[in-house]
Every structure is written in C-alpha cells, then in structure tokens.
Design a protein around this motif. Sequence first.
Motif, PDB file in Angstrom:
ATOM      1  N   CYS A   1      42.773  48.071 -15.049  1.00  0.00           N
ATOM      2  CA  CYS A   1      41.644  48.714 -15.721  1.00  0.00           C
ATOM      3  C   CYS A   1      42.010  49.297 -17.088  1.00  0.00           C
ATOM      4  N   ASN A   2      43.319  49.430 -17.358  1.00  0.00           N
ATOM      5  CA  ASN A   2      43.837  49.912 -18.649  1.00  0.00           C
ATOM      6  C   ASN A   2      43.626  51.409 -18.909  1.00  0.00           C
ATOM      7  N   GLN A   3      43.130  52.130 -17.909  1.00  0.00           N
ATOM      8  CA  GLN A   3      42.861  53.552 -18.138  1.00  0.00           C
ATOM      9  C   GLN A   3      44.133  54.358 -18.380  1.00  0.00           C
ATOM     10  N   CYS A   4      45.238  53.944 -17.765  1.00  0.00           N
ATOM     11  CA  CYS A   4      46.489  54.674 -17.944  1.00  0.00           C
ATOM     12  C   CYS A   4      46.938  54.627 -19.393  1.00  0.00           C
ATOM     13  N   ALA A   5      46.789  53.473 -20.029  1.00  0.00           N
ATOM     14  CA  ALA A   5      47.194  53.330 -21.429  1.00  0.00           C
ATOM     15  C   ALA A   5      46.252  54.084 -22.362  1.00  0.00           C
ATOM     16  N   GLU A   6      44.992  54.076 -22.011  1.00  0.00           N
ATOM     17  CA  GLU A   6      44.006  54.742 -22.867  1.00  0.00           C
ATOM     18  C   GLU A   6      44.238  56.249 -22.941  1.00  0.00           C
TER      19      GLU A   6
ATOM     20  N   ASN B   1      51.264  56.619 -26.366  1.00  0.00           N
ATOM     21  CA  ASN B   1      51.020  55.181 -26.538  1.00  0.00           C
ATOM     22  C   ASN B   1      52.230  54.333 -26.132  1.00  0.00           C
ATOM     23  N   CYS B   2      52.850  54.716 -25.026  1.00  0.00           N
ATOM     24  CA  CYS B   2      54.046  53.973 -24.589  1.00  0.00           C
ATOM     25  C   CYS B   2      53.729  52.927 -23.529  1.00  0.00           C
ATOM     26  N   ILE B   3      52.528  52.929 -22.999  1.00  0.00           N
ATOM     27  CA  ILE B   3      52.169  51.989 -21.936  1.00  0.00           C
ATOM     28  C   ILE B   3      51.605  50.705 -22.534  1.00  0.00           C
ATOM     29  N   LYS B   4      52.230  49.594 -22.170  1.00  0.00           N
ATOM     30  CA  LYS B   4      51.777  48.272 -22.600  1.00  0.00           C
ATOM     31  C   LYS B   4      51.399  47.460 -21.358  1.00  0.00           C
ATOM     32  N   PHE B   5      50.892  46.240 -21.582  1.00  0.00           N
ATOM     33  CA  PHE B   5      50.459  45.413 -20.456  1.00  0.00           C
ATOM     34  C   PHE B   5      51.085  44.026 -20.531  1.00  0.00           C
TER      35      PHE B   5
ATOM     36  N   ALA C   1      51.745  37.326 -11.032  1.00  0.00           N
ATOM     37  CA  ALA C   1      51.446  38.511 -10.212  1.00  0.00           C
ATOM     38  C   ALA C   1      51.417  39.780 -11.048  1.00  0.00           C
ATOM     39  N   SER C   2      52.271  39.847 -12.074  1.00  0.00           N
ATOM     40  CA  SER C   2      52.351  41.050 -12.912  1.00  0.00           C
ATOM     41  C   SER C   2      51.357  41.063 -14.057  1.00  0.00           C
ATOM     42  N   GLN C   3      50.705  39.956 -14.285  1.00  0.00           N
ATOM     43  CA  GLN C   3      49.835  39.833 -15.451  1.00  0.00           C
ATOM     44  C   GLN C   3      48.779  40.943 -15.482  1.00  0.00           C
ATOM     45  N   GLY C   4      48.691  41.614 -16.625  1.00  0.00           N
ATOM     46  CA  GLY C   4      47.703  42.673 -16.803  1.00  0.00           C
ATOM     47  C   GLY C   4      48.135  44.034 -16.302  1.00  0.00           C
ATOM     48  N   THR C   5      49.318  44.129 -15.684  1.00  0.00           N
ATOM     49  CA  THR C   5      49.774  45.427 -15.171  1.00  0.00           C
ATOM     50  C   THR C   5      50.515  46.213 -16.256  1.00  0.00           C
ATOM     51  N   PRO C   6      50.484  47.543 -16.164  1.00  0.00           N
ATOM     52  CA  PRO C   6      51.116  48.372 -17.193  1.00  0.00           C
ATOM     53  C   PRO C   6      52.623  48.486 -17.025  1.00  0.00           C
ATOM     54  N   TYR C   7      53.305  48.571 -18.155  1.00  0.00           N
ATOM     55  CA  TYR C   7      54.749  48.775 -18.138  1.00  0.00           C
ATOM     56  C   TYR C   7      55.181  49.536 -19.385  1.00  0.00           C
ATOM     57  N   ILE C   8      56.410  50.010 -19.368  1.00  0.00           N
ATOM     58  CA  ILE C   8      56.973  50.776 -20.481  1.00  0.00           C
ATOM     59  C   ILE C   8      58.318  50.167 -20.866  1.00  0.00           C
ATOM     60  N   SER C   9      58.544  49.988 -22.161  1.00  0.00           N
ATOM     61  CA  SER C   9      59.848  49.560 -22.671  1.00  0.00           C
ATOM     62  C   SER C   9      60.500  50.774 -23.326  1.00  0.00           C
ATOM     63  N   PRO C  10      61.432  51.423 -22.637  1.00  0.00           N
ATOM     64  CA  PRO C  10      61.939  52.711 -23.106  1.00  0.00           C
ATOM     65  C   PRO C  10      62.622  52.686 -24.467  1.00  0.00           C
TER      66      PRO C  10
ATOM     67  N   CYS D   1      44.186  57.143 -12.739  1.00  0.00           N
ATOM     68  CA  CYS D   1      44.287  55.889 -11.983  1.00  0.00           C
ATOM     69  C   CYS D   1      43.280  55.900 -10.840  1.00  0.00           C
ATOM     70  N   PRO D   2      42.346  54.939 -10.799  1.00  0.00           N
ATOM     71  CA  PRO D   2      41.273  54.978  -9.790  1.00  0.00           C
ATOM     72  C   PRO D   2      41.672  54.461  -8.408  1.00  0.00           C
ATOM     73  N   THR D   3      42.836  53.819  -8.301  1.00  0.00           N
ATOM     74  CA  THR D   3      43.192  53.198  -7.026  1.00  0.00           C
ATOM     75  C   THR D   3      44.415  53.825  -6.358  1.00  0.00           C
ATOM     76  N   GLY D   4      45.093  54.731  -7.044  1.00  0.00           N
ATOM     77  CA  GLY D   4      46.301  55.323  -6.475  1.00  0.00           C
ATOM     78  C   GLY D   4      47.536  54.470  -6.694  1.00  0.00           C
ATOM     79  N   ALA D   5      47.431  53.428  -7.532  1.00  0.00           N
ATOM     80  CA  ALA D   5      48.614  52.632  -7.880  1.00  0.00           C
ATOM     81  C   ALA D   5      49.623  53.527  -8.593  1.00  0.00           C
ATOM     82  N   ILE D   6      49.072  54.476  -9.369  1.00  0.00           N
ATOM     83  CA  ILE D   6      49.887  55.530  -9.981  1.00  0.00           C
ATOM     84  C   ILE D   6      49.424  56.844  -9.348  1.00  0.00           C
ATOM     85  N   LYS D   7      50.309  57.477  -8.614  1.00  0.00           N
ATOM     86  CA  LYS D   7      49.937  58.706  -7.911  1.00  0.00           C
ATOM     87  C   LYS D   7      49.813  59.873  -8.891  1.00  0.00           C
TER      88      LYS D   7
END
Length: 200
Positions: free
Chosen positions: A57-62, A67-71, A79-88, A103-109
């Motif tokens: 849903c991209n809400q975490c990045a928004e 602005n460290c969260i990318k997709f 399987a990972s397509q569209g999921t958020p990640y961070i490159s430290p 996060c609306p689904t609890g994927a990120i607590k």
Amino acid sequence: MTRRRFLKQLSVLASAGVFFKTSFAKAAYKVKQFTQRYLRPPGALKEDDFISRCIRCNQCAEICPNNCIKFFGSENGIASQGTPYISPREKACILCMKCGDVCPTGAIKPVKRELKPIVQEVNMGIARVDRQLCLSWQGKSCGVCYRACPLADTALKVGFMEQPEVLDACVGCGLCENSCIQIPQAIKIIPRHTIAALGK
C-alpha cells in the motif's frame, strides 16, 4: 554444404545462443538475488510472514520522515515485488516508528518510540565491525558511528581510541553504516533474514 543444411545449422547455433544467453541471465539474476543486502522496516514480521501480509500500500514510505523506505521491483524476485525495504548505506532508519502506526495489516507491528520497546521488539539486523577497515581499530580515533547511533551505550559502545563494539541490543537501524566515512564501510548491518537463513 547445401544451402538448406547451412540454414539449418545456423538455426541450431542461433537457438543455442539464445539458450545460453537466457541461462546466463537466469544465473546472474540468482547471484544478484542471493547477494543483495537490504533491511525491512522496524517492527516488520519475519520475512515470509512479512511478504505474505504486506499489501504493497506504500503507506510506510509516505509517512517516513527520513525517506529511507524504498520498494522492490522485480530485482529481488516476484514474491518481494512491491514490498518496502531499506538500504542502510544509502539512507538509514531513524527509528521514528511511524511506519508501524500506519501499516493496515500488521506486516509492520506498531512499536512505541521508547528505548525498552524498541530494543525488545525491533530486529532489523545487527551491526558488524571490520577492524581491518575501521579507523579507530587502526589507531586513528574516529567515533562517527558511535555518535550516529540512536541507542549509544545500549547498542554500540566505544573503548580506547573510540574503537566501536557492537552490543547485543543493536536493532540494525543502519545509522552507523550510513555515517561511516570509510569506503568500503568499516561497519555494516547484517540483515535479520540473512542471519536466519544462515541459521545464526
């Protein structure tokens, strides 16, 4: 050699070329997928659960103020397509913990932005110091990673000549790696899913 036979052999060679090119591309893709290093946002579930629950849903990045969260596109597998990640090394997490709140689904607590809950519930990875590259371990006092750490003296401490030592409470936010002035960096985050895959 007849013209028909020549064309047939040419066709076979062309097909073989396409096969080897495709096989090479697949092999290179697998290598890239295996070697890619990334972090999930703070409070993310374990990798398989996170991927299945994230609805892209991209809400975490928004909401991320750093602005460290990318997709992911297709570079890390379908399987990972569209999921958020961070490159430290590019941009690290500042542990604001806002991504878990939206996060609306609890994927990120959701995790409170307090020391104890962060240390107990955030596990993005753990920092590792390469003493052969670290300036402080080579006799030139630095301490940049320690000053960048949001959990200084809890996750990272320094000794003589500001030599960094990673503690068990490190949550893997990546700010130490991001701040390291060495190239390549002397401190980097080993992602949680990588540690799990290695059985450590």
